[in-house]
Design a protein around this motif. Structure first.
Motif, PDB file in Angstrom:
ATOM      1  N   UNK A 104       0.857  -1.285   0.212  1.00 39.37           N
ATOM      2  CA  UNK A 104      -0.022   0.007  -0.142  1.00 39.37           C
ATOM      3  C   UNK A 104       0.837   1.257  -0.043  1.00 39.37           C
ATOM      4  N   UNK A 105       1.870   1.270   1.102  1.00 41.07           N
ATOM      5  CA  UNK A 105       2.748   2.582   1.123  1.00 41.07           C
ATOM      6  C   UNK A 105       3.489   2.574  -0.430  1.00 41.07           C
ATOM      7  N   UNK A 106       3.941   1.558  -1.016  1.00 41.67           N
ATOM      8  CA  UNK A 106       4.722   1.617  -2.349  1.00 41.67           C
ATOM      9  C   UNK A 106       3.751   2.222  -3.211  1.00 41.67           C
ATOM     10  N   UNK A 107       2.544   1.908  -3.313  1.00 45.01           N
ATOM     11  CA  UNK A 107       1.688   2.463  -4.425  1.00 45.01           C
ATOM     12  C   UNK A 107       1.233   3.722  -4.372  1.00 45.01           C
ATOM     13  N   UNK A 108       1.013   4.017  -2.780  1.00 46.59           N
ATOM     14  CA  UNK A 108       0.688   5.613  -2.839  1.00 46.59           C
ATOM     15  C   UNK A 108       2.074   6.533  -2.966  1.00 46.59           C
ATOM     16  N   UNK A 109       3.019   6.040  -2.588  1.00 47.66           N
ATOM     17  CA  UNK A 109       4.475   6.867  -2.815  1.00 47.66           C
ATOM     18  C   UNK A 109       4.688   6.939  -4.174  1.00 47.66           C
ATOM     19  N   UNK A 110       4.732   5.635  -5.034  1.00 42.67           N
ATOM     20  CA  UNK A 110       4.812   5.888  -6.357  1.00 42.67           C
ATOM     21  C   UNK A 110       4.008   6.928  -7.060  1.00 42.67           C
ATOM     22  N   UNK A 111       2.746   6.830  -6.845  1.00 47.05           N
ATOM     23  CA  UNK A 111       1.857   7.753  -7.724  1.00 47.05           C
ATOM     24  C   UNK A 111       2.094   9.127  -7.031  1.00 47.05           C
ATOM     25  N   UNK A 129      11.245  -3.666  -5.769  1.00 45.01           N
ATOM     26  CA  UNK A 129      10.630  -3.394  -4.442  1.00 45.01           C
ATOM     27  C   UNK A 129       9.631  -4.432  -4.194  1.00 45.01           C
ATOM     28  N   UNK A 130       8.719  -4.594  -5.132  1.00 44.53           N
ATOM     29  CA  UNK A 130       7.583  -5.575  -5.087  1.00 44.53           C
ATOM     30  C   UNK A 130       8.157  -7.025  -4.865  1.00 44.53           C
ATOM     31  N   UNK A 131       9.241  -7.373  -5.513  1.00 41.10           N
ATOM     32  CA  UNK A 131       9.701  -8.601  -5.299  1.00 41.10           C
ATOM     33  C   UNK A 131      10.430  -8.912  -3.892  1.00 41.10           C
ATOM     34  N   UNK A 132      10.915  -7.756  -3.268  1.00 36.92           N
ATOM     35  CA  UNK A 132      11.651  -7.619  -2.019  1.00 36.92           C
ATOM     36  C   UNK A 132      10.358  -7.730  -0.791  1.00 36.92           C
ATOM     37  N   UNK A 133       9.293  -7.090  -1.006  1.00 36.43           N
ATOM     38  CA  UNK A 133       8.224  -7.262   0.040  1.00 36.43           C
ATOM     39  C   UNK A 133       7.637  -8.736  -0.255  1.00 36.43           C
ATOM     40  N   UNK A 166       9.019   0.844   4.373  1.00 37.33           N
ATOM     41  CA  UNK A 166       7.587   0.536   3.802  1.00 37.33           C
ATOM     42  C   UNK A 166       7.331  -0.850   4.647  1.00 37.33           C
ATOM     43  N   UNK A 167       6.196  -0.960   5.195  1.00 38.87           N
ATOM     44  CA  UNK A 167       5.774  -2.180   5.921  1.00 38.87           C
ATOM     45  C   UNK A 167       6.011  -2.268   7.668  1.00 38.87           C
ATOM     46  N   UNK A 168       6.725  -1.270   7.940  1.00 40.00           N
ATOM     47  CA  UNK A 168       7.167  -1.184   9.281  1.00 40.00           C
ATOM     48  C   UNK A 168       6.058  -0.809  10.126  1.00 40.00           C
ATOM     49  N   UNK A 169       6.060  -1.820  11.354  1.00 37.63           N
ATOM     50  CA  UNK A 169       4.779  -1.880  12.124  1.00 37.63           C
ATOM     51  C   UNK A 169       5.171  -2.004  13.497  1.00 37.63           C
ATOM     52  N   UNK A 170       4.627  -1.525  14.305  1.00 35.83           N
ATOM     53  CA  UNK A 170       5.042  -1.663  15.857  1.00 35.83           C
ATOM     54  C   UNK A 170       4.235  -3.284  16.356  1.00 35.83           C
ATOM     55  N   UNK A 171       5.061  -3.993  16.796  1.00 36.72           N
ATOM     56  CA  UNK A 171       4.596  -5.261  17.283  1.00 36.72           C
ATOM     57  C   UNK A 171       3.513  -5.127  18.270  1.00 36.72           C
TER      58      UNK A 171
END
Length: 196
Positions: A104-111, A129-133, A166-171
């Motif tokens: 989601x963050x990738x798409x938003x940033x990209x656009x 980046x998508x592959x890394x994700x 991208x994708x970083x979230x608090x546990x």
């Protein structure tokens, strides 16, 4: 409801439902026992010693080093971000990795930043980046998979720095430590007010 609000609600209503706080010791060295009678489920012990908060129990362990004395009065006004910023040690990775959030963050940033217009090899960067994700289950793994994108494309280091998180979230556990401590402090304050 966003991720953080959902997490706090779930932790309060499911993890710590019917928990009771008991405190022993004196300011400077206090132990808060936080649990539901008759069960060890989500039972947690908070040790307030000097400037430190030590946490152990069913939801793992952590150590926080504060810039003030670890007292109920000082801690009660901390917000989650401030408290978590004082984390010194934790039983798991400091951050969770959420693939859906990363995409989601990738798409938003990209656009938003029109990356296709900035780089001739934008498609290669995006696919990398998508592959890394897709290949990653942790933030460290994602960052390792992201390095070849930086090395094999024209992406600059400033832009990579944005991709890095991208994708970083608090546990949930870190959110739980704070929520439980705040709930215990509130309960203990209410008990103190009734006995005074």
């Amino acid at each position: 409801m966003n991720f953080m609000d959902r997490a706090k609600k779930e932790i309060k209503e499911e993890w710590f439902k019917n928990h009771v706080a008991e405190i022993k010791g004196e300011e400077g060295l206090q132990v808060i026992y936080w649990g539901k009678s008759g069960t060890n489920s989500y039972r947690t012990k908070y040790v307030l010693s000097g400037n430190n908060v030590f946490i152990s129990g069913d939801i793992g362990g952590a150590v926080y080093s504060l810039t003030c004395s670890a007292t109920l009065d000082n801690i009660k006004d901390f917000n989650l971000g401030y408290f978590t910023g004082k984390l010194e040690a934790f039983c798991e990775d400091r951050w969770d990795f959420d693939q859906s959030l990363a995409k989601k963050e990738l798409i938003e940033y990209w656009d938003e930043y029109k990356i296709n217009e900035k780089y001739d090899d934008a498609k290669k960067i995006y696919n990398g980046i998508l592959s890394a994700i897709d290949e990653s289950t942790s933030l460290d793994a994602y960052r390792a998979w992201l390095m070849p994108v930086y090395q094999n494309t024209s992406v600059d280091s400033d832009t990579l720095e944005v991709f890095w998180d991208f994708g970083k979230r608090m546990p949930y556990r870190l959110i739980g430590y704070w929520v439980g401590l705040q709930m215990a402090i509130e309960q203990l304050s209410n008990k103190e007010g009734k006995t005074a």
